[in-house]
Design an enzyme around this catalytic site. Sequence first.
Site: not given
Ligand SMILES: *Cc1c(COP(=O)(O)O)cnc(C)c1O
Length: 408
Positions: A147, A231, A260
């Site tokens: 994700f 990420d 986050k």
């Molecule tokens: C939550 C998340 C995102 C996206 O973050 P948003 O602030 O919702 O745009 C991207 N990568 C990872 C691994 C995430 O957990």
Amino acid sequence: MNDTLKGSVTSTQELVQAAGRSLYPNYRQPEIVFSYGQGAELFDLEGKRYIDLYAGIAVSALGHAHPRLTRAISEQAGRLLHLSNYYFNEPNIRLAERLCALTGMSRAFFCSSGTEAVESMLKLARRHFYSTGQPDRVRVIAFEHAFHGRTLGALAATGQPSYREGFGPLSPTTHLPYGDLERVKEALSSDVCAVIVEALQGEGGVLPAPPGFLEGLRELTTRAGVLLLADEVQTGVGRLGSFLGFQHFGVAPDALALAKGLGGGVPIGAMLCRAELSAALPPGSHGSTFGGGPLASAAAGAVLDEIEASDLIARARTEGAYLAEALQGLATRHSSVVRLARGVGLLQALVMKTPELAQDAMKRLRAAGVLVTLAGGVALRVTPPLNIERALLSEALEVMDRVLGEMA
Ligand SMILES: *Cc1c(COP(=O)(O)O)cnc(C)c1O
């Protein structure tokens, strides 16, 4: 707690009905309206108490209403709220320095969310090869169940077909099984600019990188001359018991995305990269109106202060170990409904036997006053505030034990 915050003349039912009429129906919220929080506890409009084991999806790193964060936000709001990047502001410059030191990177770019931080990394990769004479390097290698966010660029990298359905055509991306280095080796053709990966797939179901995987990716990408993008939106800022998830595995990426937990609840994202990449996005090529603002930067500064002052990264390791062992025990005791427990630090999960059992368990836990989230359809994901007290954690685990027992 201020009394005016506690009471409410509006009923839950009235608000839920208004939401049903006016909010865009792209989510499936239960009929609960939260009123306030304190530490790792949340209270709804009816006064019901919940133990918060999800922290706004791994965001509220310091829990709710933390005095240091609240103070930093209100002081900064009273001093200087917004400027845009036409001018410098001190909290942002200090934050950039600290994040570079904590991650081993050289440069920081700021935005307001995880998807924007990922988007910035992807643009950095494309623009880097464009400006170094390899404009055909446009393809990204990503992983199944990954994700990376919801904007079109980040969505292309997201390895869950249901999230991509109906939004194509998307940017050229090859999705491979998470952990399969052989397939990566084969896929590293001359049109690839980057490999993007999470140290632990959070949304995908709390899957830690298999042993040797990140090290192998580092080796392969270096040899192929392509970028390794981390990420760290969910795994970063201490959650795995190290500042970055990659640090837990002893691997250094070329660029990384944070968001986050970074602002403890205030929207902020950051893209950090190595010195060699600092010419890839020249003035005018990328930017953000809100990114790097003094309010969000002051909030992130306070989160880092508190992480340091209360040794929260070490706590993520000790409390994470306690949590992992307890979840392991639950998995053994309730093996008729639970498949296994897995995770790193304070990003843990109980993987249920079926998606139906996972849904049912999440709802029963909520009714019993414990909040968790679902990840990858079958995992009950546990991502409490980094400073959750042991007593609350064990109280929540007792509730889980009881609820799982009732389901067997
Ligand atoms: C939550 C998340 C995102 C996206 O973050 P948003 O602030 O919702 O745009 C991207 N990568 C990872 C691994 C995430 O957990």
